[in-house]
Design a protein around this motif. Structure first.
Motif, short mmCIF file in Angstrom:
data_model
loop_
_atom_site.label_atom_id
_atom_site.label_comp_id
_atom_site.label_asym_id
_atom_site.label_seq_id
_atom_site.Cartn_x
_atom_site.Cartn_y
_atom_site.Cartn_z
N GLN A 70 64.74 26.88 65.66
CA GLN A 70 64.38 26.21 66.71
C GLN A 70 63.66 25.27 66.69
O GLN A 70 62.82 25.00 65.78
CB GLN A 70 63.39 27.33 67.64
N TYR A 71 63.54 24.33 67.58
CA TYR A 71 63.12 22.91 67.17
C TYR A 71 62.72 22.30 68.74
O TYR A 71 63.48 22.50 69.78
CB TYR A 71 63.72 21.89 66.38
N ASP A 72 61.78 21.48 68.97
CA ASP A 72 61.48 20.84 70.05
C ASP A 72 62.45 19.74 70.41
O ASP A 72 63.02 19.13 69.42
CB ASP A 72 60.19 20.22 70.04
N ALA A 73 62.63 19.27 71.73
CA ALA A 73 63.38 18.25 71.93
C ALA A 73 63.22 16.97 71.39
O ALA A 73 64.12 15.94 71.13
CB ALA A 73 63.33 18.00 73.62
N GLU A 74 62.00 16.58 70.84
CA GLU A 74 61.41 15.42 70.17
C GLU A 74 62.30 15.17 68.89
O GLU A 74 62.30 14.27 68.29
CB GLU A 74 59.93 15.41 69.96
N TYR A 75 62.44 16.25 68.21
CA TYR A 75 63.39 16.28 67.00
C TYR A 75 64.88 15.67 67.17
O TYR A 75 65.32 15.16 66.20
CB TYR A 75 63.74 17.41 66.38
N GLU A 76 65.28 15.57 68.53
CA GLU A 76 66.71 15.06 68.67
C GLU A 76 66.61 13.64 68.17
O GLU A 76 67.75 12.99 67.85
CB GLU A 76 67.03 15.14 69.97
N ASP A 77 65.77 12.78 68.48
CA ASP A 77 65.94 11.50 67.85
C ASP A 77 65.22 11.13 66.51
O ASP A 77 65.48 9.95 66.30
CB ASP A 77 64.95 10.72 69.07
N TRP A 80 67.16 12.36 60.81
CA TRP A 80 67.39 13.42 59.61
C TRP A 80 68.48 13.22 58.70
O TRP A 80 69.49 12.56 58.97
CB TRP A 80 67.55 14.94 60.34
N ARG A 83 72.44 16.46 58.01
CA ARG A 83 72.90 16.53 59.23
C ARG A 83 74.20 17.42 59.57
O ARG A 83 74.87 17.76 60.55
CB ARG A 83 73.33 15.20 59.98
#
Length: 169
Positions: A70-77, A80, A83
């Motif tokens: 699980q990760y927070d929405a902030e990780y989307e941007d 990485w 992928r």
């Protein structure tokens, strides 16, 4: 040192550990966590789901960490590198104040990486408050690469996202 999943009967001990760590962090002007985070009910859920792991030394909890996908929405941007593979996310890593300064966090990260490889993950992702110099130095010293700075809505200080690609065994 044993690296084990936390058991339900350790819930109160784990909650108390996090309370002590938050007090110490605040005394050291590191405001990554607060009296409202991590919440006892979240720690209890982490244990119930099997996501909470402990590093134990002679029956005492030396460190605790939550591991899942699980990760927070902030990780989307965050840009990485890995992928295409499966990644493990490190949350709420803490070292018992009685064990700090003994290299416990490095040992814990080695155990996390070994478990991740064993479970077929291709990388590990995590973040820390940039003002937490010890954590920033630790992650860089053990091969984690900075992937990007971001802010959580509840903080006015920036966090840094880190990633480490794992060598497949």
């Amino acid at each position: 040192m044993k690296f084990v999943q936390a058991k339900i009967n350790q819930t109160e001990e784990v909650i108390q550990l996090y309370r002590e760590v938050v007090k110490l962090m605040n005394r050291n002007n590191i405001y990554q966590w607060s009296e409202d985070y991590p919440r006892p009910e979240d720690l209890k859920k982490d244990i119930e789901k099997g996501d909470m792991y402990l590093l134990e030394d002679q029956g005492k909890i030396a460190a605790a960490v939550v591991l899942n996908e699980q990760y927070d929405a902030e990780y989307e941007d965050i840009p990485w590198e890995d992928r295409t593979g499966r990644f493990l996310v490190v949350h709420r890593l803490c070292v018992n104040p009685d064990f700090q300064g003994q290299g416990i966090s490095k040992i814990l990260m080695e155990k996390i990486e070994a478990l991740a490889q064993e479970l077929g993950y291709t990388s590990i992702r995590l973040d820390t408050l940039m003002a937490n110099g010890k954590a920033m130095n630790l992650y860089e010293s053990i091969g984690y690469e900075k992937r990007g700075q971001f802010y959580f809505p509840s903080h006015d200080q920036p966090f840094m996202a880190f990633e480490k690609k794992l060598v497949q065994i």
